[in-house]
Design an enzyme around this catalytic site. Structure first.
Site, short mmCIF file in Angstrom:
data_model
loop_
_atom_site.label_atom_id
_atom_site.label_comp_id
_atom_site.label_asym_id
_atom_site.label_seq_id
_atom_site.Cartn_x
_atom_site.Cartn_y
_atom_site.Cartn_z
N ASP A 98 1.60 25.37 -47.45
CA ASP A 98 1.20 24.69 -48.25
C ASP A 98 0.73 24.03 -49.19
OD1 ASP A 98 3.43 22.95 -49.58
OD2 ASP A 98 3.68 21.49 -47.96
N CYS A 153 23.20 31.02 -48.86
CA CYS A 153 24.00 30.56 -48.05
C CYS A 153 25.32 30.09 -47.87
CB CYS A 153 23.36 28.86 -48.12
SG CYS A 153 23.27 27.73 -49.92
N CYS A 156 28.33 25.38 -49.72
CA CYS A 156 29.05 24.11 -49.43
C CYS A 156 28.98 22.85 -50.28
CB CYS A 156 29.52 23.64 -48.15
SG CYS A 156 27.76 22.58 -47.79
N CYS A 209 18.59 15.91 -47.46
CA CYS A 209 19.83 17.00 -47.83
C CYS A 209 20.01 18.85 -46.85
CB CYS A 209 19.19 17.86 -49.39
SG CYS A 209 17.42 18.28 -49.15
S1 SF4 Z 1 24.42 22.67 -47.53
FE1 SF4 Z 1 22.96 22.39 -49.33
S2 SF4 Z 1 21.70 23.96 -47.93
FE2 SF4 Z 1 23.62 23.87 -46.71
S3 SF4 Z 1 25.18 25.74 -46.76
FE3 SF4 Z 1 25.54 23.30 -47.91
S4 SF4 Z 1 25.35 24.50 -49.78
FE4 SF4 Z 1 23.69 25.38 -48.21
S1 SF4 Z 2 15.51 12.90 -52.75
FE1 SF4 Z 2 16.26 13.52 -50.13
S2 SF4 Z 2 18.31 14.54 -50.18
FE2 SF4 Z 2 18.26 14.79 -52.44
S3 SF4 Z 2 16.27 16.55 -52.73
FE3 SF4 Z 2 14.80 14.63 -52.24
S4 SF4 Z 2 14.94 15.23 -50.10
FE4 SF4 Z 2 16.60 16.10 -51.17
#
Ligand code: SF4
Ligand code: SF4
Length: 274
Positions: A98, A153, A156, A209
């Site tokens: 990173d 992925c 969804c 996320c």
């Molecule tokens: S939550 Fe986002 S990254 Fe995870 S499987 Fe669903 S679309 Fe893909």
């Molecule tokens: S704010 Fe949180 S949920 Fe949204 S893209 Fe950034 S890390 Fe992911």
């Protein structure tokens, strides 16, 4: 033999590709930076290191609770560099995590490490997206295993819907609305950004996320002790009281949340009225 070396270093997956191929994903300025580090870049190796330590209450992002992954991953990759130096004695081998101009995620996906998450992350079952990536840049043409690029992925869309700042879009992440970025930013934030912080459960990073992603429903625990033991799950105002930049770094310098000093953490606590 490299399989054994990466496994011994704690990598859950690894791959490699010619630098010329990865360069297709890079802006010219990044290629120049790579060539400053390694004048004849030939091969990029990339590896994934799991960090999930289980569900634990706290106010720091899960990635930041264990030892600083920059130090840990680079140290673990160094053992592989030492192994490679014995095999390729005139080669240069540069580990990074990173903190290099190489696009680590693209490298991983091109090598078929995990899946391409719509949230922009590498998803590596059974560890989910709770993996750190590290790279080794070299001027040697390393013998590489065959590779098939990563699939996407399931798509969804839960990550896009759950993102508190509306930062996730099909095209990528808007950093001005991403709480992972904003919690680390120095100085003043806009009123809208301050409102996002106020309602955010974490004072460093954002896991939303990732937490909503079905691949992270029951992730496997990291086998690496640096990410499982001696965790700092939370920081309260009292933990930071009276600390200067120097004493803060003495106490927390081996943590990934320490690189900005105590100021953003204090501001984020204050934004929540703590
Ligand atoms: S939550 Fe986002 S990254 Fe995870 S499987 Fe669903 S679309 Fe893909
Ligand atoms: S704010 Fe949180 S949920 Fe949204 S893209 Fe950034 S890390 Fe992911």
């Amino acid at each position: 033999m490299l399989n054994e070396a990466f496994a011994a270093a704690g990598a859950a997956a690894w791959g490699g590709l010619p630098f010329s191929e990865l360069a297709e994903d890079m802006p010219p300025a990044a290629i120049v930076k790579v060539e400053e580090l390694c004048p004849s870049p030939r091969t990029v190796l990339v590896a994934a290191f799991p960090y999930y330590a289980g569900e634990r209450p706290g106010n720091l992002s899960l990635y930041a609770r264990g030892r600083d992954y920059h130090q840990v991953v680079t140290g673990r990759l160094n053992t592989i560099c030492n192994f490679l130096k014995e095999k390729y004695q005139n080669g240069a081998f540069l580990p990074a995590a990173d903190n290099s101009p190489l696009p680590e995620r693209q490298a991983a996906w091109r090598c078929g490490i995990g899946l391409r998450g719509k949230n922009g992350l590498v998803i590596l079952p059974p560890y989910g997206s709770y993996v750190f990536l590290g790279t080794i840049l070299t001027d040697v043409e390393v013998d590489l295993p065959s590779r098939t690029p990563s699939a996407h992925c399931v798509g969804c869309g839960k990550c896009l819907i759950a993102c508190p700042g509306g930062a996730l879009e099909e095209a990528g992440v808007d950093l001005d609305r991403c709480l992972s970025e904003l919690t680390q930013r120095k100085g003043e934030l806009t009123a809208d950004q301050g409102a996002l912080l106020k309602n955010h459960p974490l004072i460093w990073g954002c896991d939303t996320c990732q937490q909503v992603c079905p691949y992270n429903a029951a992730p496997a625990l990291s086998p690496l002790p640096e990410f499982r033991e001696g965790l700092v799950d939370a920081l309260e105002g009292a933990d930071l009281e009276g600390l200067t930049n120097r004493t803060f770094r003495e106490r927390y310098g081996d943590r990934a949340f320490a690189w900005r000093g105590p100021a953003p953490l204090r501001r984020n606590l204050e934004a929540r009225g703590e």
